[in-house]
Design a protein around this motif. Structure first.
Motif: not given
Length: 260
Positions: A121-127, A199-209
């Motif tokens: 996936v191309e993600v804004a700010g990350l490529g 506790t549940a863990y996840w991540a959001l990408l764009g514009p950074d991690v």
């Protein structure tokens, strides 16, 4: 070791990518993460494998299907195991494997069959970001915060993307080694962590991690596991209430390198 498989390349760049991994059919944890505003607003919600290997696979499939075309799925080693068991390509080696197959009706198995080995996936700010379960070369490879540069180089050989997102170890981290950024969103449903139960863990990408966590009522997950008749209910209860430490799990995983 399972080698590379099909890789889906998303055509359109996205501003925000929510990444959830290792749900393990923990419905209360999944519901808590899906209710997060940033997940609700994300352009894509990508699941990094091991979605349904747990107490409530049917309800889990219902919840992720409700996301519609925003949801994209990577196949984990547990998802692969369900497919192999259903096809008769793998004999149930334990009572839990037989029980797990029985929890997956034909429709759920067919749903898992549509997952991809990897997604780019191309993600804004990350490529360009490559998402997998274990690593780009194996869904059973254990990548941790301590994986040495030499193995990172080997597992990413021939992979042009310089950001790798994967699951499998149930550890949340974000590190850069040898010019390669390695991210694990952590596990939604069965995390190995030093935090509080529930506790549940996840991540959001764009514009950074951005590494995220969501709280949920772990008592609901424990009840679902017991009610489902999981042959390893005691083990799952221990993992949800008193998981191995990050340091201990990291050392153990690095000693194995690969594990199914």
């Amino acid at each position: 070791m399972t080698v590379r498989g099909s890789v889906l390349r998303i055509g359109e760049p996205v501003e925000r990518l929510a990444v959830l991994s290792d749900v393990h059919a923990n419905v209360p944890a999944l519901e808590a993460v899906l209710a997060e505003p940033d997940v609700h607003a994300a352009d894509l919600v990508l699941f990094c494998g091991d979605l349904t290997w747990g107490p409530e696979p049917v309800r889990t499939v219902e919840l992720v299907r409700a996301l519609g075309p925003r949801a994209v799925f990577v196949r984990g080693n547990a998802d692969r195991a369900v497919l192999e068991l259903a096809a008769g390509d793998r004999a149930a080696a334990t009572p839990r494997e037989a029980w797990m197959l029985a929890r997956h009706p034909v429709d759920a198995v067919a749903f898992l069959a549509g997952f991809h080995f990897g997604v780019v996936v191309e993600v804004a700010g990350l490529g360009p970001v490559r998402c997998c379960h274990g690593s780009p070369r194996a869904d059973t490879e254990l990548v941790t915060p301590a994986t040495p540069a030499a193995r990172m180089a080997a597992l990413s050989a021939g992979v042009p993307e310089r950001i790798l997102v994967g699951g499998h170890t149930h550890l949340q981290f974000d590190r850069t080694v040898g010019g390669l950024r390695s991210v694990n969103p952590g596990s939604v449903g069965l995390p190995y962590h030093d935090g509080a139960p529930g506790t549940a863990y996840w991540a959001l990408l764009g514009p950074d991690v951005s590494l995220r966590r969501s709280r949920y009522d772990v008592r609901l997950a424990l009840a679902a596991t017991a009610d489902a008749g999981d042959p390893k209910a005691d083990t799952i209860t221990d993992l949800l209430t008193s998981p191995p430490s990050v340091a201990g799990l990291t050392a153990h995983a690095e000693g194995l390198e690969f594990s199914d």
